[in-house]
Design a protein around this motif. Structure first.
Motif: not given
Length: 218
Positions: A136-141, A143-144, A147
């Motif tokens: 997955i994208s590092t941005v998504s990671l 963000s996870a 959060d």
């Protein structure tokens, strides 16, 4: 991001053209060299375009030098001196590019882009490899992680590590040690000089991705 992708595309086109020029079966004599000279000219063109697309394409100069020193013709005709001479035009193109860019880009550079030789290199290389194998994208990671979805981050990291292990095992049992080693070397050399920066970005993994993709195939 588009400029980075274009820089990587043209950079590897340059590497591929240069590699084909060096190992061509037609290089059996000095006279035959002209038959595949178009590959050399194409490589120079692609390298020039790559530099003007993105400054991170400077890494391809080191990759070209490595190819010049490792790839040989079938009759080992090229000497070390000739090998280095074939790289000289690339060095001149790089020097012209750096000179023009230094005149155009003025002002104090961001501290993050200053070069440093320390633990930042180890950290940048490790994080670049990590981002290259992420599903997955590092941005998504990130963000996870921000959060508080720790379990998700751990799971994705485990998948990435497993993927690295599978690729490694595949390369070990591939039966193509010379090509595999060359691709591994290119994977790491294409991280420089950006690996010397005081920050890291997933965009810096782009230059290494074609070599990693070929390792997947092997």
């Amino acid at each position: 991001a588009l400029s980075q992708v274009a820089g990587t595309l043209f950079g590897f086109c340059s590497l591929w053209s240069f590699y084909r020029f060096r190992i061509s079966n037609k290089l059996k004599s000095d006279a035959a060299t002209t038959d595949v000279l178009y590959l050399y000219v194409a490589s120079l063109f692609f390298f020039t375009v790559s530099l003007w697309m993105k400054e991170t394409s400077l890494s391809f100069l080191l990759a070209l030098i490595i190819l010049a020193l490792t790839s040989t013709t079938h009759n080992n005709q090229f000497t070390l001196r000739k090998n280095l001479l074939t790289v000289l035009p690339y060095v001149l193109i790089t020097a012209i590019y750096v000179s023009i860019r230094s005149m155009v880009v003025s002002g104090q550079a961001d501290e993050r882009y200053s070069l440093s030789l320390g633990l930042n290199v180890v950290s940048n290389v490790a994080l670049t490899l990590y981002s290259a194998f992420l599903p997955i994208s590092t941005v998504s990671l990130f963000s996870a992680f921000a959060d508080g979805h720790t379990l998700f981050v751990v799971a994705i990291t485990a998948i990435s590590v497993a993927l690295m292990a599978l690729v490694f095992l595949g390369v070990v049992h591939s039966g193509t040690p010379s090509i595999s080693m060359l691709l591994i070397i290119l994977t790491f050399t294409n991280m420089f000089p950006v690996a010397l920066f005081k920050h890291v970005s997933e965009l810096y993994a782009y230059n290494s991705m074609p070599a990693i993709s070929m390792l997947f195939g092997i």
